[in-house]
Enzyme design. Structure first.
Site, PDB file in Angstrom:
ATOM      1  CB  SER A  28      -0.752   0.014   1.442  1.00 46.56           C
ATOM      2  OG  SER A  28      -1.643  -1.151   1.417  1.00 46.56           O
ATOM      3  CG  HIS A  59      -7.130   0.403 -12.819  1.00 44.41           C
ATOM      4  ND1 HIS A  59      -7.142  -0.480 -13.706  1.00 44.41           N
ATOM      5  CD2 HIS A  59      -7.387   1.523 -12.917  1.00 44.41           C
ATOM      6  CE1 HIS A  59      -7.347   0.592 -14.551  1.00 44.41           C
ATOM      7  NE2 HIS A  59      -7.562   1.625 -14.169  1.00 44.41           N
ATOM      8  CG  HIS A  81      -4.553  -6.932   0.645  1.00 47.07           C
ATOM      9  ND1 HIS A  81      -4.584  -6.182  -0.463  1.00 47.07           N
ATOM     10  CD2 HIS A  81      -3.487  -6.581   1.502  1.00 47.07           C
ATOM     11  CE1 HIS A  81      -3.427  -5.333  -0.161  1.00 47.07           C
ATOM     12  NE2 HIS A  81      -2.779  -5.548   0.742  1.00 47.07           N
ATOM     13  CE1 TYR A  83      -8.157  -5.506   2.254  1.00 45.39           C
ATOM     14  CE2 TYR A  83      -6.247  -6.162   3.435  1.00 45.39           C
ATOM     15  CZ  TYR A  83      -6.816  -5.369   2.409  1.00 45.39           C
ATOM     16  OH  TYR A  83      -6.330  -4.264   2.170  1.00 45.39           O
ATOM     17  CD  GLU A  84      -7.963  -6.713  -2.273  1.00 46.24           C
ATOM     18  OE1 GLU A  84      -8.544  -5.788  -2.941  1.00 46.24           O
ATOM     19  OE2 GLU A  84      -6.821  -7.261  -1.997  1.00 46.24           O
ATOM     20  CB  ALA A 111       1.709  -0.072   4.784  1.00 45.21           C
ATOM     21  CG  MET A 209      -4.354  -6.485   7.649  1.00 46.98           C
ATOM     22  SD  MET A 209      -5.746  -5.491   7.262  1.00 46.98           S
ATOM     23  CE  MET A 209      -5.705  -4.261   8.675  1.00 46.98           C
ATOM     24  CB  SER A 210      -0.093  -8.371   2.943  1.00 43.45           C
ATOM     25  OG  SER A 210       0.806  -7.541   3.360  1.00 43.45           O
ATOM     26  CG  ASN A 233      -0.390   2.319  11.969  1.00 45.60           C
ATOM     27  OD1 ASN A 233      -0.398   1.850  10.618  1.00 45.60           O
ATOM     28  ND2 ASN A 233      -0.862   1.717  12.782  1.00 45.60           N
ATOM     29  CG  HIS A 245      -6.522   3.181   4.110  1.00 44.54           C
ATOM     30  ND1 HIS A 245      -5.578   1.954   4.085  1.00 44.54           N
ATOM     31  CD2 HIS A 245      -6.841   3.518   2.839  1.00 44.54           C
ATOM     32  CE1 HIS A 245      -5.300   1.835   3.067  1.00 44.54           C
ATOM     33  NE2 HIS A 245      -5.976   2.905   2.074  1.00 44.54           N
TER      34      HIS A 245
HETATM   35  N1  HPA Z   1      -2.397  -3.197  11.904  1.00 41.06           N
HETATM   36  C1  HPA Z   1      -2.755  -4.109  10.645  1.00 41.06           C
HETATM   37  N2  HPA Z   1      -2.493  -3.790   9.409  1.00 41.06           N
HETATM   38  C2  HPA Z   1      -1.694  -2.217   9.165  1.00 41.06           C
HETATM   39  C3  HPA Z   1      -1.638  -1.403  10.100  1.00 41.06           C
HETATM   40  C4  HPA Z   1      -2.048  -2.067  11.509  1.00 41.06           C
HETATM   41  O1  HPA Z   1      -1.904  -0.924  12.362  1.00 41.06           O
HETATM   42  N3  HPA Z   1      -1.105  -0.410   9.618  1.00 41.06           N
HETATM   43  C5  HPA Z   1      -1.113  -0.655   8.406  1.00 41.06           C
HETATM   44  N4  HPA Z   1      -1.338  -1.968   7.955  1.00 41.06           N
END
Ligand code: HPA
Length: 270
Positions: A28, A59, A81, A83-84, A111, A209-210, A233, A245
């Site tokens: 991301s 896309h 992903h 989750y998609e 990320a 998440m990847s 973050n 996000h």
């Molecule tokens: N948690 C899970 N996935 C993420 C995060 C998070 O804090 N930040 C970016 N992707």
């Protein structure tokens, strides 16, 4: 599956005459790296036979093949992903195809939330290992021995040699770099503060998440992996503010130039 992989690889070979040994998966906000590929051949995912079909608006992404800093690469600009709604074999199909095209080294980026209390948003972290909490993996089911071993070794999921190279490269560039364990969750919701505490107790330094499924398949196929998290973050509960996000994207944009410099130097050093 074997035939599908071959078919997709043949389709790509017909459009790109090179021989990339380096694969890149861009997380991301990090897809801009693919824009730096010279003489690029771009192939939208939806054009490639048996590539996962996008379930969401917009896309899904594209493969970008060409030269990056004097090395041929095949880059995924955008990933699939779990989750998609893709299953793990779909999420990892592009890695199978990379292998069929001759890729030997995979640089996987994401990320991620910082769980380690020493980390700051904007830090880059070399992934030294991972913990799979995604609730499944792409190797479940009958094993095709043409693709890899039934019980693959995961003791060096992330190549020690490549971790060493990444550290040397960071030093040369005067970049401060973190190291740690990536904890893979299914998402799409961010963690609860209690879960973040648990992840820290279990040895996680970043959470996302990847990555875990792709690295699992890369190792199954004998591809060496280097992983880099961009800490976008601090994970939930570490600061007195909700996660969004937008924050993830904003921070990623801020470290983008540093990230680009680092990965380009890595590709040159391989
Ligand atoms: N948690 C899970 N996935 C993420 C995060 C998070 O804090 N930040 C970016 N992707």
């Amino acid at each position: 599956m074997f035939e599908k992989i071959e078919k997709a690889a043949t389709f790509i070979k017909d459009r790109y005459k090179g021989n990339p040994k380096i694969g890149l998966i861009l997380g991301s906000g990090l897809g801009v790296l693919a824009d730096e590929v010279e003489q690029p051949v771009k192939i939208p995912y939806e054009d490639i036979p048996d590539f996962p079909v996008s379930t969401v608006e917009g896309h899904a992404g594209q493969l970008v093949l060409g030269d990056l800093n004097g090395n041929e690469v095949i880059a995924m600009q955008g990933r699939f992903h779990f989750y998609e709604g893709y299953d793990f074999s779909e999420v990892t199909f592009p890695v199978r195809v990379m292998k069929a095209l001759g890729v030997e080294t995979l640089i996987v980026t994401n990320a991620a939330g910082g769980v380690n209390e020493q980390f700051q948003p904007g830090d880059l972290m070399i992934i030294t290992d991972h913990i799979n909490n995604m609730g499944g993996n792409p190797l479940i089911g009958a094993n095709d021995s043409r693709l890899g071993a039934r019980f693959p070794d995961m003791s060096e999921a992330y190549s020690k040699k490549l971790i060493g190279l990444a550290k040397e490269t960071a030093t040369k560039l005067n970049l401060t770099i973190r190291e740690g364990v990536y904890f893979g969750n299914p998402g799409p919701m961010y963690e609860t503060p209690a879960e973040v505490k648990m992840i820290r107790l279990l040895g996680g330094d970043s959470v996302g998440m990847s990555t875990v499924p792709e690295v699992t398949v890369a190792r199954h196929s004998g591809i060496e992996v280097l992983g880099i998290s961009c800490i976008s973050n601090l994970a939930a509960g570490m600061l007195d503010q909700p996660l969004s996000h937008d924050e993830v994207i904003e921070t990623t944009e801020k470290v983008r130039s540093e990230f680009l410099r680092f990965v380009k130097a890595l590709v040159a050093a391989l």
